[in-house]
Write a protein that holds these residues in place. Structure first.
Motif, mmCIF file in Angstrom:
data_model
loop_
_atom_site.group_PDB
_atom_site.id
_atom_site.type_symbol
_atom_site.label_atom_id
_atom_site.label_comp_id
_atom_site.label_asym_id
_atom_site.label_seq_id
_atom_site.Cartn_x
_atom_site.Cartn_y
_atom_site.Cartn_z
ATOM 1 N N VAL A 162 0.852 -1.187 0.000
ATOM 2 C CA VAL A 162 0.000 0.000 0.000
ATOM 3 C C VAL A 162 0.888 1.238 0.000
ATOM 4 O O VAL A 162 1.814 1.348 0.798
ATOM 5 C CB VAL A 162 -0.929 0.039 1.236
ATOM 6 C CG1 VAL A 162 -1.664 1.380 1.322
ATOM 7 C CG2 VAL A 162 -1.927 -1.103 1.175
ATOM 8 N N GLU A 163 0.639 2.152 -0.904
ATOM 9 C CA GLU A 163 1.355 3.418 -0.934
ATOM 10 C C GLU A 163 0.367 4.546 -0.656
ATOM 11 O O GLU A 163 -0.565 4.763 -1.426
ATOM 12 C CB GLU A 163 2.028 3.644 -2.291
ATOM 13 C CG GLU A 163 2.809 4.950 -2.363
ATOM 14 C CD GLU A 163 3.568 5.107 -3.665
ATOM 15 O OE1 GLU A 163 3.704 6.263 -4.116
ATOM 16 O OE2 GLU A 163 3.997 4.085 -4.242
ATOM 17 N N ASN A 164 0.574 5.225 0.446
ATOM 18 C CA ASN A 164 -0.339 6.278 0.885
ATOM 19 C C ASN A 164 0.391 7.618 0.900
ATOM 20 O O ASN A 164 0.748 8.140 1.951
ATOM 21 C CB ASN A 164 -0.890 5.940 2.275
ATOM 22 C CG ASN A 164 -1.884 6.976 2.773
ATOM 23 O OD1 ASN A 164 -2.410 7.771 1.993
ATOM 24 N ND2 ASN A 164 -2.146 6.986 4.066
ATOM 25 N N SER A 165 0.644 8.164 -0.267
ATOM 26 C CA SER A 165 1.299 9.468 -0.363
ATOM 27 C C SER A 165 0.325 10.549 0.087
ATOM 28 O O SER A 165 -0.821 10.575 -0.365
ATOM 29 C CB SER A 165 1.750 9.726 -1.799
ATOM 30 O OG SER A 165 2.643 8.718 -2.231
ATOM 31 N N LEU A 166 0.773 11.418 0.944
ATOM 32 C CA LEU A 166 -0.123 12.405 1.535
ATOM 33 C C LEU A 166 -0.202 13.697 0.737
ATOM 34 O O LEU A 166 -1.221 14.377 0.745
ATOM 35 C CB LEU A 166 0.323 12.712 2.966
ATOM 36 C CG LEU A 166 0.274 11.513 3.916
ATOM 37 C CD1 LEU A 166 0.945 11.853 5.219
ATOM 38 C CD2 LEU A 166 -1.158 11.076 4.146
#
Length: 310
Positions: A273-277
């Motif tokens: 999972v990549e959760n770039s803010l």
């Protein structure tokens, strides 16, 4: 004098350390440290001129307190100045698209709604539902007709929009901005469809950063990058909110996982999972910036940064 200057710098460093701590970063939403860092840097520059201007220690301390209060008042009043500047760009009957929950943007739109009738389309704002929250707690209460759409529907609804107004976590030297993830895609869609893309931001968010692409962004939201939950809202509705029925194809979903959060999708460890803010929006996609320094073109940001830090 040197000791006093070191104490002020240490206090600034402690605030940044607090914001960058994984636990506190989650509490703050993981995006606040860019504005905090640039604000602290500008504040230090603003008050430490006293060391050169006033050789007397007691006079210096007194002047630091006065200038600190003045800096605070200027920062607080910035939203009102931006709102007064930006309202003239919203025409009667316009449809304005925005993204996330920006206090500067909401102040501008609420101010404009006092004299002008217009509509808002706001993205839901995954993963923290900031857009949906702003629609419920700010725009609906202000009596502004508001529609919440999926983040992925951004380009689909862009043809109905007259303009886009977003906030910024930071305005960088080349005139681009760092803001909530999805802003870059929104700017591209607006440019392609010929819609003006405006940014509302205080001057203390002008940061001495010069990113050229997304990989140049400073680290943000430590501890949050790999945490992102997915909820099947269609399943939730179809089951009456009782629970999210697991799909036969996915062995990762169990009734125990879904019993507390309807429709919760649990991913196996093999799936990353990549959760770039935040993302970086280049200056070429930005029409104008509404700031407490006035209405600026992206190319004027570097000049204003020089003036701020002179």
């Amino acid at each position: 004098m040197m000791g006093l200057e070191m104490e002020i710098k240490q206090a600034s460093a402690e605030m940044l350390k607090f914001a960058n701590d994984p636990f506190n970063s989650n509490m703050l939403g993981g995006r606040s440290h860019i504005a905090l860092a640039s604000g602290c840097e500008l504040f230090l520059k603003y008050i430490t001129r006293c060391f050169l201007e006033l050789p007397d220690f007691n006079e210096c301390i007194e002047q630091i307190i006065i200038r600190g209060q003045r800096f605070s008042n200027i920062s607080i009043a910035a939203k009102e100045r931006i709102a007064s500047t930006g309202t003239a760009f919203i025409q009667p009957g316009a449809t304005v698209m925005t993204h996330g929950w920006s206090s500067v943007v909401s102040s501008l739109l609420i101010q404009a709604a006092k004299d002008t009738h217009f509509e808002i389309i706001i993205l839901e704002g995954r993963p923290d539902a900031s857009g949906a929250k702003a629609a419920a707690h700010v725009y609906a209460k202000a009596g502004i007709p508001t529609t919440v759409v999926l983040d992925s529907a951004m380009a689909h609804v862009m043809e109905r929009v007259d303009m886009v107004i977003v906030g910024a976590e930071g305005v960088v030297e080349n005139g681009g901005i760092i803001n909530k993830i999805g802003t870059y895609a929104m700017a591209i869609a607006a440019k392609e469809l010929g819609k003006p893309f405006y940014v509302a931001a205080e001057s203390f968010k002008f940061a001495r950063l010069y990113p050229l692409n997304q990989s140049d962004l400073p680290p943000m939201g430590k501890g949050m990058e790999e945490h992102l939950n997915f909820v099947d809202t269609a399943c939730w509705i179809s089951t009456g909110g009782a629970y999210g029925a697991p799909c036969e194809e996915s062995s990762a979903l169990t009734m125990e996982d879904d019993i507390h959060v309807p429709g919760l999708v649990t991913l196996p460890k093999e799936v990353k999972v990549e959760n770039s803010l935040c993302d970086y929006t280049p200056a070429k996609y930005i029409t104008l910036l509404f700031t407490d320094l006035g209405v600026l073109t992206p190319s004027a940001v570097s000049d204003e940064l020089i003036r701020l830090y002179q």
